[in-house]
Design a protein around this motif. Structure first.
Motif, short mmCIF file in Angstrom:
data_model
loop_
_atom_site.label_atom_id
_atom_site.label_comp_id
_atom_site.label_asym_id
_atom_site.label_seq_id
_atom_site.Cartn_x
_atom_site.Cartn_y
_atom_site.Cartn_z
N THR A 117 7.52 -8.13 3.50
CA THR A 117 8.97 -8.07 3.56
C THR A 117 9.55 -8.83 2.38
O THR A 117 9.46 -10.05 2.32
CB THR A 117 9.50 -8.69 4.87
N PRO A 118 10.12 -8.15 1.39
CA PRO A 118 10.65 -8.85 0.23
C PRO A 118 11.91 -9.63 0.57
O PRO A 118 12.75 -9.16 1.33
CB PRO A 118 10.97 -7.71 -0.75
N ALA A 119 12.01 -10.81 0.04
CA ALA A 119 13.20 -11.63 0.26
C ALA A 119 14.29 -11.18 -0.70
O ALA A 119 14.05 -11.05 -1.90
CB ALA A 119 12.86 -13.10 0.02
N PRO A 120 15.50 -10.91 -0.22
CA PRO A 120 16.57 -10.50 -1.12
C PRO A 120 16.95 -11.63 -2.07
O PRO A 120 16.93 -12.80 -1.70
CB PRO A 120 17.73 -10.16 -0.17
N LEU A 121 17.28 -11.25 -3.28
CA LEU A 121 17.73 -12.24 -4.24
C LEU A 121 19.19 -12.56 -3.96
O LEU A 121 19.96 -11.72 -3.53
CB LEU A 121 17.56 -11.70 -5.66
N ASP A 122 19.57 -13.80 -4.21
CA ASP A 122 20.93 -14.22 -3.94
C ASP A 122 21.87 -13.78 -5.05
O ASP A 122 21.54 -13.84 -6.23
CB ASP A 122 21.00 -15.75 -3.81
N SER A 123 23.04 -13.33 -4.63
CA SER A 123 24.07 -12.98 -5.59
C SER A 123 24.69 -14.25 -6.15
O SER A 123 24.53 -15.34 -5.60
CB SER A 123 25.13 -12.12 -4.92
N ILE A 124 25.41 -14.12 -7.25
CA ILE A 124 26.12 -15.24 -7.84
C ILE A 124 27.61 -14.96 -7.77
O ILE A 124 28.04 -13.83 -7.54
CB ILE A 124 25.68 -15.50 -9.29
N SER A 125 28.42 -15.98 -7.96
CA SER A 125 29.87 -15.85 -7.91
C SER A 125 30.46 -16.08 -9.29
O SER A 125 29.77 -16.50 -10.23
CB SER A 125 30.44 -16.88 -6.93
N VAL A 126 31.76 -15.83 -9.40
CA VAL A 126 32.47 -16.10 -10.64
C VAL A 126 32.32 -17.57 -11.02
O VAL A 126 32.03 -17.92 -12.17
CB VAL A 126 33.96 -15.73 -10.50
#
Length: 415
Positions: free
Chosen positions: A64-73
């Protein structure tokens, strides 16, 4: 393409072309783009949207691949020293951004008397990302933020256009635009709208790549244009952000054996945890910190010597996905296990664990002259669990290991 520099002709230098009814009143518009400084802006903590990778469910390898975290402005602006230079700032091989400050102003001239009548400032952030995990594809996404506006004076009649393009490079085929186009609004409307986001969606098809892995390259770049002055359109173009796509068949996830990354991102690190695979982790730890205590022994000019690479502070390892190379490394390592651990290997439920890994160019065959590798018999379940995790790391980071691509990575041992 570098960001254009300072304005060549300022408000005080703009003059009417000459006396006469047709040129008595002239409006001019100017635009500069400058690097940001680290800061936070209102509304800038909301992460950009991105595709994540849910559990695989029916995948036979049950990884189960771990989702990468998004970044913010604000994440991007916090790294302004990097995000305002060159390719930008990358939080990983799938997520990057660029940040710049735009300043546009309007100048009115009557005869030879000129004055600035208005100006507007905003922050521009381009978030660039590629799918990870189960949803890997040769797709490239850009979410463009413009906001935190401030305006002074009068900017009527001045329009601002935003756009992002994807241009193929290095002999690659097309980078197709599937979504997104130039967006034009009056500056007054941009200010009134506040924080805004534009979406772009590009694709480099498999047919555009070269070699077995069908590798292709492209440059992403944002573009600004202001109009409304009699001095003609004024444009500024952002620096290129390089992206690479591939269809390497040896990358895990058979349903998504295609993907794109930002190859200029920092060298990734695979972290092996003692809590999950204690024996494999210990073998790597000893190799990196106490190499002279490991097997096989090695000397240089008769003096004990062993140089094991791969730790974060040393020369990295490089992936090798060629099956014949991997098998040769494993054979050499197993021979060393038999020689230096008689009675312990071979044995039931025991594997010969080697470091650097057989799936690297630094494996035992290539580094065998000075025996700059280590082997140790360890529990089979422990060894194979570590191998699966390493394979998942290769897939998540899309590390290539064929066609002349042997991408680097580090290895870190943690609790």
């Amino acid at each position: 393409m570098a960001v254009a520099g300072a304005l060549l002709l300022g408000a005080g230098g703009a003059q009417a072309a000459g006396p006469g009814p047709a040129h008595r009143h002239i409006s001019r518009v100017y635009l500069t783009v400058s690097p940001e400084t680290p800061k936070k802006i209102p509304g800038g903590n909301v992460p950009f949207k991105r595709q994540t990778a849910p559990g695989s469910g029916s995948r036979p390898d049950a990884i189960t691949p771990a989702p990468l975290d998004s970044i913010s402005v604000n994440d991007c602006l916090a790294h302004a020293a990097t995000s305002s230079r060159g390719n930008g700032w990358a939080s990983g091989r799938h997520d990057s951004c660029q940040s710049y400050h735009l300043h546009t102003w309007k100048v009115d001239c009557d005869w030879w008397f000129c004055s600035q009548v208005g100006s507007a400032d905003a922050d521009l952030v381009d978030y660039q990302f590629t799918p990870d995990g189960k949803f890997q594809s040769r797709h490239i996404y850009v979410e463009q933020f413009i906001g935190n506006w401030s305006r002074k004076g009068e900017m009527s009649g001045i329009n601002l256009t935003l756009n992002t393009t994807c241009r193929p490079t290095q002999g690659s085929g097309p980078c197709q635009t599937n979504l997104g186009s130039p967006t034009t609004e009056p500056v007054d409307a941009w200010v009134a709208l506040g924080n805004q986001y534009n979406w772009y969606y590009f694709e480099q098809p498999k047919s555009s790549g070269v070699g077995n892995a069908r590798v292709s390259y492209a440059d992403l770049s944002w573009h600004l244009l202001v109009t409304g002055g009699e001095n003609g359109p004024v444009t500024r173009d952002g620096p290129n952000s390089q992206v690479r796509c591939d269809s390497a068949s040896y990358i895990l996830y058979a349903s998504g054996g295609e993907g794109c990354v930002f190859p200029w991102a920092p060298v990734p690190t695979w972290t092996i945890h003692r809590s999950a695979t204690p024996e494999a982790a210990q073998n790597i730890y000893e190799a990196q910190t106490r190499p002279l205590t490991t097997q096989p022994p090695s000397t240089l000019f008769g003096v004990p010597f062993k140089l094991i690479v791969g730790a974060p502070s040393t020369y990295p390892l490089h992936r090798d996905a060629v099956a014949d190379h991997i098998e040769a490394h494993r054979t050499t390592a197993q021979q060393a296990c038999r020689r230096f651990f008689p009675g312990r290997y071979p044995a039931p439920h025991t594997d010969c664990d080697e470091y650097p890994f057989a799936s690297t160019t630094e494996g035992s065959v290539n580094y065998g002259n000075f025996r700059n590798y280590v082997v140790k018999p360890i529990d089979s379940d422990d060894n194979q669990a570590a191998g699966r995790d390493l394979g998942l790391f290769y897939a998540t980071e899309r590390l290539l290991g064929d066609d002349g691509f042997n991408e680097p990575f580090h290895v870190s041992v943690q609790p």
